[in-house]
Design an enzyme around this catalytic site. Structure first.
Site, PDB file in Angstrom:
ATOM      1  N   LYS A   1       3.260   0.602 -21.525  1.00 21.56           N
ATOM      2  CA  LYS A   1       4.155   1.117 -22.563  1.00 21.56           C
ATOM      3  C   LYS A   1       5.293   1.875 -21.896  1.00 21.56           C
ATOM      4  O   LYS A   1       5.076   2.898 -21.237  1.00 21.56           O
ATOM      5  CB  LYS A   1       3.393   2.024 -23.522  1.00 21.56           C
ATOM      6  CG  LYS A   1       4.277   2.628 -24.597  1.00 21.56           C
ATOM      7  CD  LYS A   1       3.465   3.355 -25.648  1.00 21.56           C
ATOM      8  CE  LYS A   1       4.382   4.068 -26.617  1.00 21.56           C
ATOM      9  NZ  LYS A   1       3.622   4.818 -27.625  1.00 21.56           N
TER      10      LYS A   1
ATOM     11  N   LYS B   1       4.704  -3.311 -24.130  1.00 21.88           N
ATOM     12  CA  LYS B   1       5.575  -2.763 -25.175  1.00 21.88           C
ATOM     13  C   LYS B   1       6.755  -2.018 -24.578  1.00 21.88           C
ATOM     14  O   LYS B   1       6.523  -1.221 -23.665  1.00 21.88           O
ATOM     15  CB  LYS B   1       4.743  -1.798 -26.018  1.00 21.88           C
ATOM     16  CG  LYS B   1       5.500  -1.113 -27.111  1.00 21.88           C
ATOM     17  CD  LYS B   1       4.627  -0.131 -27.823  1.00 21.88           C
ATOM     18  CE  LYS B   1       5.501   0.683 -28.739  1.00 21.88           C
ATOM     19  NZ  LYS B   1       4.944   1.955 -29.007  1.00 21.88           N
TER      20      LYS B   1
END
Ligand code: PBG
Length: 327
Positions: free
Chosen positions: A199, A252
């Protein structure tokens, strides 16, 4: 040997030939729809920076989940917007918290829908950081180990409410292991973990922070989320999460990180998810509203591209529209 000038174009000539030679298939079962759940009844509050996305009261989130399931979407991921936020993010792990109530209600009303819940503190803390904040020489610090305890507590409270999959997104070291152990100890051996493994600290989360009313009140998230320039760091994150018990790993955002999706797909055997995040959605919506892009063609191209890059599942705000176009 000599070749005619249409050597490659020959197979592109007709719709039939193009169908036969298609390499990547996007299906409605690849999609996961994010939902923002808030307090109240009969409430659908549109999110200004995400046209077509709403903060939904629990009753409305059930209606939405039903519709999504009818359209063939297999899963939703829930984000909670608590009525009150505090320093320790207590709303994240309250037995009667907004997300715990939403999970239970959706599970009983739409039993076939797979329910995923985001595990993080940022939507619930008054300071907007993803963990416990303490003072430090540099001003402030997000305390890793103190945060792990609360994240584990959050995951267990969601499992008690009936969630199928918990999705830790706080980027604390050891969060997957801590959550796996807490779930096992509490008797939730079958609750899956979808780890937000790679992330990145991304400006593409801007509209989400509007939606969840969760921007950090001071500082930024760069001391726990990853630097956009790094690849090896992402592979380390994924490797450790798999070791700690992640059942599914996630990359992500998605669009600026398709190389990471591809690498993770090639190196690991667990299912790989990617999160087509809020800013990626809002860019397309804004351009489509201006008539600068064809929304349907653009969205299907993006989602097909993410599958081609190696994603087994795509978390996307376009899920409902895409499902209607794919049917
Ligand atoms: C919680 C969380 C965020 C997103 C998913 N989970 C926000 C953040 O890290 O700032 C972003 C999703 C999106 O932008 O669509 N930590």
């Amino acid at each position: 040997m000599s070749f005619p000038s249409t050597r490659l174009r020959r197979l592109r000539k007709t719709v039939g030939l193009r169908r036969m030679t298609k390499e990547t298939f996007l299906g409605v079962e690849d999609l996961v729809a994010p939902l923002f759940v808030r307090s109240g009844r009969r409430t659908r509050k549109e999110i200004a920076s995400m046209p077509g996305q709403y903060q939904l009261s629990i009753d409305e989130s059930v209606v939405e989940a039903e519709e999504l399931y009818e359209m063939g979407i297999p899963a939703v991921i829930l984000f909670g917007i608590p009525a009150k936020k505090d320093k320790m993010g207590t709303g994240a792990y309250a037995a009667d918290g907004i997300i715990q109530k939403a999970i239970a209600k959706i599970r009983t009303s739409v039993p076939e829908m797979t329910v995923i819940a985001d595990v993080c503190l940022c939507e619930y803390t008054s300071h907007g950081h993803c963990g416990v904040v303490k003072k430090s020489k540099d001003g402030f610090e997000v305390d890793n180990d103190a945060s792990l305890k609360l994240l584990a507590k959050t995951a267990v409270s969601q499992a008690k409410a009936g969630v199928h999959i918990v999705a830790p997104s706080a980027m604390m070291d050891g969060q997957v292991g801590a959550i796996r152990k807490a779930l096992d100890d509490a008797g939730f051996k079958d609750t899956c973990i979808m780890a937000y493994s790679a992330k990145y600290a991304s400006s593409f989360y801007g509209p989400f922070r509007d939606a969840a009313e969760s921007p950090p009140q001071f500082g930024d998230r760069a001391s726990y989320q990853m630097a956009p320039a790094n690849v090896r760091d992402a592979l380390r994150e994924v490797e450790l999460d798999v070791e700690e018990g992640a059942d599914i790993v996630m990359v992500k955002p998605a669009l600026a990180y398709m190389d990471i999706i591809r690498l993770v797909r090639e190196i690991h055997d667990v299912p790989v998810a990617c999160y087509n995040v809020s800013g990626e959605y809002s860019m397309v919506k804004a351009a489509a509203q201006k008539g600068w892009l064809d929304e349907k063609e653009t969205v299907l191209e993006i989602l097909t591209g993410l599958k081609r890059a190696g994603a087994d599942m795509i978390l996307t705000y376009h899920a409902k529209d895409a499902a209607s176009w794919l049917s």
